[in-house]
Design a protein around this motif. Structure first.
Motif, PDB file in Angstrom:
ATOM      1  N   LYS A  40       0.333  -1.074   0.064  1.00 42.69           N
ATOM      2  CA  LYS A  40      -0.006   0.276  -0.056  1.00 42.69           C
ATOM      3  C   LYS A  40       0.739   1.337  -0.529  1.00 42.69           C
ATOM      4  O   LYS A  40       0.363   1.995   0.351  1.00 42.69           O
ATOM      5  CB  LYS A  40      -0.874  -0.188   1.146  1.00 42.69           C
ATOM      6  CG  LYS A  40      -1.712  -1.558   1.342  1.00 42.69           C
ATOM      7  CD  LYS A  40      -2.858  -1.145   2.331  1.00 42.69           C
ATOM      8  CE  LYS A  40      -4.088  -2.217   2.095  1.00 42.69           C
ATOM      9  NZ  LYS A  40      -4.159  -2.156   3.332  1.00 42.69           N
ATOM     10  N   ASN A  42       2.959   2.167  -2.415  1.00 43.98           N
ATOM     11  CA  ASN A  42       3.863   2.551  -3.705  1.00 43.98           C
ATOM     12  C   ASN A  42       2.610   3.030  -4.657  1.00 43.98           C
ATOM     13  O   ASN A  42       1.011   2.477  -4.292  1.00 43.98           O
ATOM     14  CB  ASN A  42       4.774   1.842  -4.377  1.00 43.98           C
ATOM     15  CG  ASN A  42       6.085   1.949  -3.531  1.00 43.98           C
ATOM     16  OD1 ASN A  42       6.742   3.308  -3.617  1.00 43.98           O
ATOM     17  ND2 ASN A  42       6.796   1.163  -2.300  1.00 43.98           N
ATOM     18  N   ARG A  43       2.697   3.516  -5.947  1.00 41.47           N
ATOM     19  CA  ARG A  43       2.013   3.930  -6.981  1.00 41.47           C
ATOM     20  C   ARG A  43       2.941   2.938  -8.309  1.00 41.47           C
ATOM     21  O   ARG A  43       4.304   2.683  -8.434  1.00 41.47           O
ATOM     22  CB  ARG A  43       2.055   5.354  -7.422  1.00 41.47           C
ATOM     23  CG  ARG A  43       1.965   6.330  -6.898  1.00 41.47           C
ATOM     24  CD  ARG A  43       1.972   8.104  -6.999  1.00 41.47           C
ATOM     25  NE  ARG A  43       3.283   7.738  -7.511  1.00 41.47           N
ATOM     26  CZ  ARG A  43       4.003   9.262  -7.672  1.00 41.47           C
ATOM     27  NH1 ARG A  43       2.879  10.040  -7.848  1.00 41.47           N
ATOM     28  NH2 ARG A  43       4.909   9.373  -7.839  1.00 41.47           N
ATOM     29  N   ASP A 141       9.481   6.525  -7.631  1.00 41.56           N
ATOM     30  CA  ASP A 141       8.534   7.034  -8.131  1.00 41.56           C
ATOM     31  C   ASP A 141       7.431   5.512  -8.568  1.00 41.56           C
ATOM     32  O   ASP A 141       6.048   6.090  -8.199  1.00 41.56           O
ATOM     33  CB  ASP A 141       8.867   7.925  -8.665  1.00 41.56           C
ATOM     34  CG  ASP A 141      10.442   8.744  -8.550  1.00 41.56           C
ATOM     35  OD1 ASP A 141       9.998   9.510  -7.596  1.00 41.56           O
ATOM     36  OD2 ASP A 141      10.790   9.092  -9.879  1.00 41.56           O
ATOM     37  N   PHE A 142       7.362   4.367  -9.187  1.00 40.25           N
ATOM     38  CA  PHE A 142       6.606   3.922  -9.349  1.00 40.25           C
ATOM     39  C   PHE A 142       6.961   2.900  -9.656  1.00 40.25           C
ATOM     40  O   PHE A 142       8.227   2.353  -9.899  1.00 40.25           O
ATOM     41  CB  PHE A 142       5.558   4.196 -10.989  1.00 40.25           C
ATOM     42  CG  PHE A 142       5.142   5.933 -11.020  1.00 40.25           C
ATOM     43  CD1 PHE A 142       3.851   5.608 -10.967  1.00 40.25           C
ATOM     44  CD2 PHE A 142       6.435   6.950 -11.438  1.00 40.25           C
ATOM     45  CE1 PHE A 142       3.728   6.943 -10.943  1.00 40.25           C
ATOM     46  CE2 PHE A 142       5.446   8.302 -11.763  1.00 40.25           C
ATOM     47  CZ  PHE A 142       3.862   8.100 -11.081  1.00 40.25           C
ATOM     48  N   PRO A 161      -3.985  -0.647  -8.441  1.00 37.33           N
ATOM     49  CA  PRO A 161      -2.609  -0.343  -9.503  1.00 37.33           C
ATOM     50  C   PRO A 161      -3.292   1.116  -9.957  1.00 37.33           C
ATOM     51  O   PRO A 161      -5.181   1.855  -9.191  1.00 37.33           O
ATOM     52  CB  PRO A 161      -3.020  -0.657  -9.927  1.00 37.33           C
ATOM     53  CG  PRO A 161      -4.392  -1.826 -10.088  1.00 37.33           C
ATOM     54  CD  PRO A 161      -4.654  -1.817  -8.650  1.00 37.33           C
ATOM     55  N   ILE A 162      -2.269   2.386  -9.830  1.00 37.35           N
ATOM     56  CA  ILE A 162      -2.761   3.675 -10.279  1.00 37.35           C
ATOM     57  C   ILE A 162      -3.626   2.961 -12.114  1.00 37.35           C
ATOM     58  O   ILE A 162      -4.217   4.026 -12.320  1.00 37.35           O
ATOM     59  CB  ILE A 162      -1.889   4.917 -10.612  1.00 37.35           C
ATOM     60  CG1 ILE A 162      -0.912   4.345 -10.807  1.00 37.35           C
ATOM     61  CG2 ILE A 162      -1.970   5.116  -9.014  1.00 37.35           C
ATOM     62  CD1 ILE A 162       0.162   5.427 -11.805  1.00 37.35           C
ATOM     63  N   TRP A 279      -0.869  11.776 -13.000  1.00 37.14           N
ATOM     64  CA  TRP A 279       0.245  11.072 -12.381  1.00 37.14           C
ATOM     65  C   TRP A 279       1.219  11.417 -12.754  1.00 37.14           C
ATOM     66  O   TRP A 279       2.768  10.918 -12.157  1.00 37.14           O
ATOM     67  CB  TRP A 279      -0.118   9.749 -13.009  1.00 37.14           C
ATOM     68  CG  TRP A 279      -1.418   9.256 -11.898  1.00 37.14           C
ATOM     69  CD1 TRP A 279      -2.441   8.738 -12.734  1.00 37.14           C
ATOM     70  CD2 TRP A 279      -1.585   8.526 -10.691  1.00 37.14           C
ATOM     71  NE1 TRP A 279      -3.467   8.338 -11.708  1.00 37.14           N
ATOM     72  CE2 TRP A 279      -2.579   8.319  -9.869  1.00 37.14           C
ATOM     73  CE3 TRP A 279      -0.592   9.146  -9.661  1.00 37.14           C
ATOM     74  CZ2 TRP A 279      -3.322   8.207  -9.394  1.00 37.14           C
ATOM     75  CZ3 TRP A 279      -1.612   8.633  -8.122  1.00 37.14           C
ATOM     76  CH2 TRP A 279      -2.773   8.068  -7.991  1.00 37.14           C
TER      77      TRP A 279
END
Length: 433
Positions: A40, A42-43, A141-142, A161-162, A279
């Motif tokens: 939970k 990170n992106r 970052d991702f 996820p995004i 994003w």
């Protein structure tokens, strides 16, 4: 249990392989709960599909790195070293960090093993290591996460996820995912989350219908190749691309094969959608540079010239169809093909597809040292059935045939585990010449 060396940690991880594939999320959720939910923190971009996952991940990661982002990736299987499965900006996790992660997770797995859900699998352990590494050991970052098997019950499917990405869907892993393309699509579509956008590169009408129904039921925006974004080949590794955001002409692709037009298009639209949703920042220079510089070993990778040696992990019928396109476009009177598949794959269909669609191929079948690979007796039986030449020792075969090839290209294909072995052997051999 405590590990002092890399070998000890790796032996423990691989030792859990005997537990086999254990679909389901309960153990994974319990393990992550005891680790304070690193998934939970990170992106993430989540990628499922029968083929194209690794290539699409590579395109997206390459562009994000061009734009200055720190990108974590989780892939399987590995080609050179186990560590590359967990990487940041293409740099595999260090041996020291892997040992630390193993020591963090091992006591928890022992605790879970005696409970009602049983011991954790190898893939669950590696997945937990990845989440923990990106959450506590190295900042990203991702994260771009490749599904291991299927989607709905895959260990990676604990994340929100995004963006969800589904590349292609074909008949593979049917013993776990279902007997029809629609059942497999339902399993792959299990990564679709409520209100999270989905980008799909699938082409079959029934698969599109299955995924659209899942997306609608979860109120997830659904974007489709050849509908919301399109591309066409305009030269060797060159494409024109168009979507509602605009047109990009003469994009150079870093990966070989016409099928990479589809994978690159899925990646480009995914990136442009992420930019539209604020994003990421995305420049045309970064996009073009990242797509052009993308590199993924073992995917139509030419590792030698004169003679040309091309490695391609075409390990299922979908991959074979893509390989056949390349073989048909190869400008040579003769092609030598060395193939090895795992025993649980549909190798009969893959062999027949090549024989039916490629006239100028000199076809050899071999095996390699891996638990699920064909035994030598299988090689002899399958070779006789399909009128192929059996090769019981691929290293001896390469020693003998390479000096004779001259202008004839050699394609080595099949299981990615086989490609990994051959690639390491050939690169070491080349470096000592």
């Amino acid at each position: 249990m405590h590990f002092n060396t890399y070998e000890e940690a790796l032996n423990w991880i691989h030792g859990t392989l005997r537990l086999g594939i254990k679909p389901g999320l309960t153990r994974m959720e319990l393990l992550l709960e005891k680790l304070n939910h690193p998934e939970k923190k990170n992106r993430f971009i989540h990628i499922a599909g029968t083929n194209g996952k690794g290539s699409t991940l590579t395109f997206i990661s390459s562009v994000l790195q061009k734009e200055g982002y720190r990108v974590g990736t989780f892939t399987s299987p590995y080609i050179e070293t186990f560590n590359e499965r967990i990487a940041i900006n293409s740099l595999p996790i260090s041996d020291a960090d892997l040992i630390h992660l193993a020591n963090r997770i091992a006591p928890i797995t022992e605790e879970i093993a005696v409970g009602e859900y049983g011991p954790t699998s190898e893939f669950e352990i590696i997945t937990a290591m990845m989440f923990l590494y990106f959450a506590e050991f190295e900042k990203i970052d991702f994260g771009i996460i490749e599904v291991g098997l299927g989607g709905r019950l895959d260990s990676t499917n604990v994340l929100i996820p995004i963006l969800s990405v589904i590349t292609t869907i074909g008949l593979d892993h049917m013993e776990f995912l279902g007997d029809t393309i629609e059942e497999i699509a339902f399993e792959k579509g299990g990564i679709i989350k409520p209100s999270i956008p989905v980008v799909a590169g699938v082409l079959q009408d029934s698969v599109i219908e299955t995924l659209e129904e899942l997306a609608i039921s979860r109120n997830a925006p659904f974007y489709l190749y050849k509908k919301d974004f399109v591309a066409e080949k305009v030269g060797d590794k060159l494409l024109n691309y168009r979507d509602d955001f605009g047109e990009l002409k003469a994009l150079q692709i870093g990966l070989a094969g016409d099928h990479q037009i589809q994978n690159a298009s899925v990646a480009i639209y995914s990136l442009r959608l992420l930019e539209a949703e604020k994003w990421i920042h995305l420049s045309e220079e970064g996009l073009r540079g990242g797509i052009a510089d993308a590199f993924w070993p073992g995917r139509l990778e030419k590792i030698a010239q004169n003679p040309a040696i091309i490695l391609d992990g075409a390990h299922n019928p979908e991959g074979i169809h893509a390989l056949i396109q390349t073989l048909q476009q190869t400008n040579s009177e003769k092609i030598v093909l060395l193939f090895s598949a795992l025993l649980d794959k549909n190798y009969d269909e893959m062999i027949q597809e090549i024989q039916t669609n490629v006239d100028n191929v000199e076809f050899y079948l071999t095996t390699f040292d891996f638990p699920r690979a064909m035994a030598k007796k299988d090689v002899l039986e399958v070779a006789e059935k399909h009128n192929l030449t059996p090769i019981l020792d691929w290293k001896v075969f390469l020693e003998q045939i390479l000096p004779e090839l001259q202008e004839t290209p050699l394609f080595i294909t099949g299981s990615l585990y086989f490609i990994s072995e051959v690639r390491k052997y050939l690169l070491e051999k080349t470096s000592t010449v």
